[in-house]
Write an enzyme that holds these catalytic residues in place. Structure first.
Site, PDB file in Angstrom:
ATOM      1  N   ARG A   7      -0.908  -1.636  -0.394  1.00 47.41           N
ATOM      2  CA  ARG A   7      -2.337  -2.240   0.137  1.00 47.41           C
ATOM      3  C   ARG A   7      -1.953  -3.780  -0.829  1.00 47.41           C
ATOM      4  O   ARG A   7      -2.673  -3.974  -1.818  1.00 47.41           O
ATOM      5  CB  ARG A   7      -3.511  -1.662  -0.662  1.00 47.41           C
ATOM      6  CG  ARG A   7      -3.499  -0.333  -0.506  1.00 47.41           C
ATOM      7  CD  ARG A   7      -3.681   0.170   1.316  1.00 47.41           C
ATOM      8  NE  ARG A   7      -5.083  -0.218   1.798  1.00 47.41           N
ATOM      9  CZ  ARG A   7      -6.188   0.687   1.748  1.00 47.41           C
ATOM     10  NH1 ARG A   7      -5.937   1.705   0.997  1.00 47.41           N
ATOM     11  NH2 ARG A   7      -7.134   0.390   2.522  1.00 47.41           N
ATOM     12  N   GLN A  61      -1.096  -6.845   4.162  1.00 44.69           N
ATOM     13  CA  GLN A  61      -2.527  -6.796   4.763  1.00 44.69           C
ATOM     14  C   GLN A  61      -2.616  -6.765   6.251  1.00 44.69           C
ATOM     15  O   GLN A  61      -3.648  -5.813   6.879  1.00 44.69           O
ATOM     16  CB  GLN A  61      -3.329  -7.827   4.167  1.00 44.69           C
ATOM     17  CG  GLN A  61      -4.736  -7.596   3.735  1.00 44.69           C
ATOM     18  CD  GLN A  61      -5.233  -8.694   2.953  1.00 44.69           C
ATOM     19  OE1 GLN A  61      -4.625  -9.799   2.404  1.00 44.69           O
ATOM     20  NE2 GLN A  61      -6.734  -8.374   2.336  1.00 44.69           N
ATOM     21  N   ASP A  77      -2.166  -3.052   7.453  1.00 48.29           N
ATOM     22  CA  ASP A  77      -2.754  -2.063   6.830  1.00 48.29           C
ATOM     23  C   ASP A  77      -3.724  -1.347   7.717  1.00 48.29           C
ATOM     24  O   ASP A  77      -4.956  -1.622   8.023  1.00 48.29           O
ATOM     25  CB  ASP A  77      -3.617  -2.820   5.668  1.00 48.29           C
ATOM     26  CG  ASP A  77      -4.393  -1.882   4.814  1.00 48.29           C
ATOM     27  OD1 ASP A  77      -4.468  -0.402   5.146  1.00 48.29           O
ATOM     28  OD2 ASP A  77      -4.973  -2.085   3.818  1.00 48.29           O
ATOM     29  N   SER A 122      -7.280   0.083   6.523  1.00 44.52           N
ATOM     30  CA  SER A 122      -8.274  -0.658   6.191  1.00 44.52           C
ATOM     31  C   SER A 122      -8.732  -0.914   7.591  1.00 44.52           C
ATOM     32  O   SER A 122     -10.006  -0.864   7.701  1.00 44.52           O
ATOM     33  CB  SER A 122      -7.851  -2.170   5.634  1.00 44.52           C
ATOM     34  OG  SER A 122      -7.683  -1.755   4.287  1.00 44.52           O
ATOM     35  N   TYR A 138      -6.626   1.616  -5.668  1.00 46.19           N
ATOM     36  CA  TYR A 138      -7.272   2.618  -5.479  1.00 46.19           C
ATOM     37  C   TYR A 138      -7.920   3.146  -6.723  1.00 46.19           C
ATOM     38  O   TYR A 138      -7.738   2.810  -7.782  1.00 46.19           O
ATOM     39  CB  TYR A 138      -6.191   3.751  -5.005  1.00 46.19           C
ATOM     40  CG  TYR A 138      -5.635   3.521  -3.656  1.00 46.19           C
ATOM     41  CD1 TYR A 138      -6.324   3.738  -2.643  1.00 46.19           C
ATOM     42  CD2 TYR A 138      -4.301   3.212  -3.695  1.00 46.19           C
ATOM     43  CE1 TYR A 138      -6.004   3.651  -1.251  1.00 46.19           C
ATOM     44  CE2 TYR A 138      -3.883   2.926  -2.316  1.00 46.19           C
ATOM     45  CZ  TYR A 138      -4.635   3.175  -1.043  1.00 46.19           C
ATOM     46  OH  TYR A 138      -3.948   2.897   0.080  1.00 46.19           O
TER      47      TYR A 138
END
Ligand code: NAD
Length: 359
Positions: free
Chosen positions: A120, A125, A128, A131, A226
């Site tokens: 992450r 990004q 991902d 997400s 996280y």
């Protein structure tokens, strides 16, 4: 000869890993796309929509011939066995939840990238999938709750009287939680949210919701963004705060997770009868045990007049956009690992190192 990228039909999911639009926008040069016949049907992409962009083939030909295979979830065992030696399979294996999967994959002479293991980081990004899918799930959860709720979300002032706005409680303000907050706010609810990461506070407030702070949370900056496991003492205090707020909430969206562990139980069974009749809980953490003690995974139950929906895959309810987003994430990864039409998996690359679960 150009490299071939094959896309299989999912056996138990409406999404398809690559859409016609993904291929149209792809910047990859010297690759041919093979799509299993009917792969996109459930997401609204029929074989004819891939015309001129990809070749429609049957599963056997794709397994035996593709250099790279892309799916959303793992192909069945008999299909894994049919994959050509040396092929790179790109899918999602949730190996952080199921360490046995690596041993299982070691039986096959293939390489495997698990999209859900991509770090992450800012650089990754655009790849991902966690997400993009969590964002859809957070949005859908609020729409589902609004539909089930026997009350309005927005405040209404009408000639037939005034209606107060609904109160929504969002537990866990990660990607899904933040999207749930934004959606609930757009529908006019008054929103409160819990998280254990300090970074979440500002994000929650910037969306116009109240951040409920329980002091003493462990917030480990080394955990890659996280959350980390909290002490039992902290969780007990947190459950008491949740209970006080749940009693006044019309809708609760649960999203709190700790990667690789069981989800924390934050709504105890004795909280449910305290809630207003007709209120709705959507538990997106259901597949890892749920944030509500009474949640049953993949089931809707009604207890004391409260509807509790346990569903961790609401993104599949929006298969068209979910497929587009998943496919874009995969294409961004492919652009990173294919150079001049050649697959180049650099083991010292942070993204490859994190996601290549079998070499
Ligand atoms: P997740 O699905 O693992 O967890 C959801 C949320 O639950 C998290 O915000 C977590 O802090 C929260 N949570 C855990 N225990 C809790 C508890 N006891 N009470 C309340 N909340 C609790 O997380 P996610 O949504 O996948 O992502 C979490 C974070 O990862 C993001 O918000 C962000 O900081 C980071 N992230 C970074 C990038 C990037 O830089 N590319 C991309 C995505 C996410």
């Amino acid at each position: 000869m150009s490299m071939t990228i094959g896309v299989l039909k999912e056996s138990a999911d409406k999404r398809v890993a690559i859409t016609p639009d993904n291929i149209k926008r792809s910047k990859l040069k010297d690759v041919s796309w093979w799509i299993e016949s009917g792969a996109g049907n459930d997401a609204g992409f029929e074989d004819k929509h891939y015309a001129g962009l990809a070749t429609i083939k049957d599963k056997g030909a794709i397994l035996a011939g593709a250099d790279i295979l892309v799916t959303i979830f793992s192909p069945a065992d008999e299909d894994l066995a049919g994959i050509k030696e040396g092929t790179l399979l790109i899918s999602q294996f949730r190996s952080y939840q199921d360490p046995g999967i690596i041993e299982k994959l070691s039986k096959y002479p293939i390489r495997v990238i698990s999209m859900d293991m991509i770090p992450r980081t800012t650089l990754a990004q655009s790849m991902d999938v966690l997400s993009s899918m969590a964002s859809i799930a957070g949005y859908r959860a609020v729409l589902m709750a609004a539909q089930k709720l026997p009350r309005y979300f927005p405040m209404m002032i009408t000639s037939a009287g005034s209606i107060r706005p609904a109160k929504a409680l969002i537990i866990g303000a990660g990607v899904a939680g933040l999207q749930a907050i934004a959606t609930a706010r757009k529908l006019g609810a008054v929103v409160e949210a819990f998280d254990v990461r300090q970074a979440a506070k500002e994000e929650v407030q910037s969306l116009g919701a109240k951040f409920v702070e329980v002091p003493g949370a462990a917030d480990d900056k080394g955990a890659g963004g996280y959350a980390v496991q909290q002490t039992e003492e902290f969780l007990t205090r947190q459950r008491a705060e949740v209970q006080a707020r749940a009693a006044k909430s019309d809708v609760i969206i649960c999203t709190a997770q700790v990667r690789g562990r069981k989800a924390p139980v934050l709504i105890e069974a004795d909280t449910i009868p305290l809630m207003r009749h007709g209120s709705v809980i959507i538990d997106l953490a259901a597949s890892t045990g749920g944030n509500c003690a009474l949640t049953q995974n993949d089931k809707t139950i009604v207890i004391s007049g409260i509807t509790i929906i346990g569903n961790s895959s609401l993104e599949t309810e929006m298969p068209e956009d979910a497929s587009q987003m998943y496919g874009n994430n995969v294409l961004n990864l492919l652009n990173h690992i294919i150079k001049e039409g050649v697959l180049n998996l650099k083991l010292d690359d942070e993204i490859v190192k994190g996601s290549l679960i079998k070499t």
